[in-house]
Structure formats: C-alpha cells, structure tokens
Write an enzyme that holds these catalytic residues in place. Structure first.
Site, mmCIF file in Angstrom:
data_model
loop_
_atom_site.group_PDB
_atom_site.id
_atom_site.type_symbol
_atom_site.label_atom_id
_atom_site.label_comp_id
_atom_site.label_asym_id
_atom_site.label_seq_id
_atom_site.Cartn_x
_atom_site.Cartn_y
_atom_site.Cartn_z
ATOM 1 N N LYS A 110 0.818 -1.214 0.000
ATOM 2 C CA LYS A 110 0.000 0.000 0.000
ATOM 3 C C LYS A 110 0.856 1.270 0.000
ATOM 4 C CE LYS A 110 -2.208 -0.775 3.836
ATOM 5 N NZ LYS A 110 -1.867 -2.088 4.402
ATOM 6 N N ARG A 142 -9.575 1.405 9.176
ATOM 7 C CA ARG A 142 -9.254 0.011 9.450
ATOM 8 C C ARG A 142 -10.383 -0.691 10.192
ATOM 9 N NH1 ARG A 142 -3.406 0.476 9.167
ATOM 10 N NH2 ARG A 142 -2.384 -1.537 9.311
HETATM 11 P P1 ADP Z 1 0.760 -2.238 7.838
HETATM 12 O O1 ADP Z 1 -0.518 -2.063 7.086
HETATM 13 O O2 ADP Z 1 1.914 -2.570 6.951
HETATM 14 O O3 ADP Z 1 0.644 -3.172 9.014
HETATM 15 P P2 ADP Z 1 0.688 0.552 8.859
HETATM 16 O O4 ADP Z 1 1.876 1.399 8.724
HETATM 17 O O5 ADP Z 1 -0.546 0.947 8.102
HETATM 18 O O6 ADP Z 1 1.209 -0.895 8.483
HETATM 19 O O7 ADP Z 1 0.267 0.415 10.414
HETATM 20 C C1 ADP Z 1 1.161 -0.035 11.396
HETATM 21 C C2 ADP Z 1 0.432 -0.211 12.725
HETATM 22 O O8 ADP Z 1 -0.091 1.066 13.157
HETATM 23 C C3 ADP Z 1 -0.782 -1.131 12.688
HETATM 24 O O9 ADP Z 1 -0.434 -2.490 12.881
HETATM 25 C C4 ADP Z 1 -1.621 -0.565 13.852
HETATM 26 O O10 ADP Z 1 -1.134 -1.007 15.087
HETATM 27 C C5 ADP Z 1 -1.361 0.930 13.776
HETATM 28 N N1 ADP Z 1 -2.369 1.637 12.949
HETATM 29 C C6 ADP Z 1 -2.126 2.293 11.786
HETATM 30 N N2 ADP Z 1 -3.263 2.804 11.281
HETATM 31 C C7 ADP Z 1 -4.261 2.447 12.136
HETATM 32 C C8 ADP Z 1 -5.670 2.638 12.147
HETATM 33 N N3 ADP Z 1 -6.281 3.312 11.179
HETATM 34 N N4 ADP Z 1 -6.369 2.098 13.171
HETATM 35 C C9 ADP Z 1 -5.778 1.424 14.164
HETATM 36 N N5 ADP Z 1 -4.456 1.180 14.216
HETATM 37 C C10 ADP Z 1 -3.693 1.693 13.203
#
Ligand code: ADP
Length: 200
Positions: free
Chosen positions: A14, A89
């Site tokens: 992504k 999410r």
């Molecule tokens: P990936 O999709 O590769 O796991 P991200 O960089 O999008 O990585 O997110 C890393 C972590 O940050 C997630 O595993 C979660 O713990 C937290 N996080 C990120 N965005 C959200 C969200 N919208 N809601 C809840 N937790 C989030």
C-alpha cells in the site's frame, strides 16, 4: 478530484503504491501508520501510548486514531484530492470518515483493494525484516497483524462493496504491473465515474 482509499493486508504494498499514485494524480497522502511512527520516533506522549498497541501488532483504539488524524492532518484533510493509506481500518473509522467527508461535499469515491496471498505477505515483510527498522516486523507480530487484519479490517471491505466502491486488484505481481492496474482503475473512474470491480 477524487478521494481514494487504498486497502489491503500488511505487506500488500500500500505504501509503495500510494507514493506512486500521489505523484501521478497529485493527491495528498494520509497514512495513519506513518503518522504514528513519527510520533513514536519523536517519543511524544501519544507515540508512547500507541507503541503499546503497535508493538504487539494490535490496532490502536478508534478514538485515539480519530483524534490523532484530526489533530495532525486537519490541514491536509482540506486538500481537494486525498488518498487514505492504512485508514480506515474498522467500520467505526469508516463511518467517521464518511461523516467528515460528507461535510466537505466529496465522499470516498474509490476503494482500491490490493490482494496478496498470505504466504507471500510473510515472505515480503520478513524479507524486509531488519532493513525496515520497524518494531512490528518480527514473525510473531506479523502473524498477529495478519490475524487482526482478517478479523477487524477485512469486514470493512463489505461496507464499501455494498456502496459499490471497491476495485479489486491482484498484488501478486511486480510493483510496475500493480501500479498499471491501479492507474487503470483510477483513470476509468475519473473518465466515466465507473468502478471496475475486478482488474486483470
Ligand atoms: P501495515 O498495514 O503494513 O501493518 P501501517 O503502517 O498501516 O502498516 O500500520 C502499522 C500499525 O499502526 C498497525 O499495525 C496498527 O497497530 C497501527 N495503525 C495504523 N493505522 C491504524 C488505524 N487506522 N487504526 C488502528 N491502528 C492503526
């Protein structure tokens, strides 16, 4: 202009694709993961609070995510075209986003769902392993992140499918090819406001 959500499991690419989309279509990138990592690197009170969830592979609670997004990205949210990466999410987050965008007059137009087989996801994330410097890229935490994705985030796809907004794209090919397919979905939407459900 267009508001996009890029949707997919951890390791689906992504972030990489978002960077390309931003460049080609002149959109503003909003990644909740990047914003949280910045808070953690700067060891802010919020960074310390969220690291207890992120380091375990759990979702940060919705109220913290929403408060952070509105505080950190209120200017960006005023931009004419947005790409949301890693957000929403949960259904609660998606409803909050709909309410926010409704007030601005442009809804989420298109959700691009990048699909990658689980075995390949492990390979990619564990392969980038130490290079990523991410505290959540170890094997057991990756397993947890994938479980959380399946249980809490996947159902959200139904929410957007019911609205007819989802374009599914296989992410099981190289970065250029995936981007070509994403571009096709975006171009088609921009030209005719049509959502291509499946793209080969
Ligand atoms: P990936 O999709 O590769 O796991 P991200 O960089 O999008 O990585 O997110 C890393 C972590 O940050 C997630 O595993 C979660 O713990 C937290 N996080 C990120 N965005 C959200 C969200 N919208 N809601 C809840 N937790 C989030």
């Amino acid at each position: 202009m267009i508001n996009l959500v890029i949707f997919g499991p951890p390791g689906s690419g992504k972030g990489t694709q978002s960077a390309r989309i931003v460049e080609k279509y002149d959109l503003t990138h909003l990644s909740t993961g990047d914003l949280f990592r910045e808070e953690m690197e700067n060891q802010t009170p919020l960074g310390k609070e969220v690291s207890q969830y992120i380091d375990k592979g759990l979702l940060v609670p919705d109220d913290i995510v929403l408060k952070m997004l509105f505080r950190r990205a209120s200017d960006d949210l005023e931009s004419p075209g947005l790409i949301f990466d890693g957000f929403p999410r949960t259904t609660v987050q998606a409803i909050a986003l709909d309410e926010l965008l409704e007030g601005k007059g442009i809804p989420v137009n298109l959700v691009i769902s990048v699909e990658v087989e689980e075995k390949e996801l492990y390979k990619r994330i564990l392969g980038r392993g130490e290079d990523s410097g991410r505290s959540d890229d170890s094997e057991d935490i990756v397993r947890q992140r994938l479980d959380v994705y399946k249980q809490q985030t996947m159902p959200l796809l139904e929410y957007y499918k019911k609205q007819g907004k989802v374009a599914c794209i296989s992410g099981m090919c190289n970065v250029d090819k995936v981007f070509e397919k994403i571009s096709h979905a975006i171009d088609t939407y921009m030209e005719s406001r049509t959502v291509l459900r499946e793209i080969d």
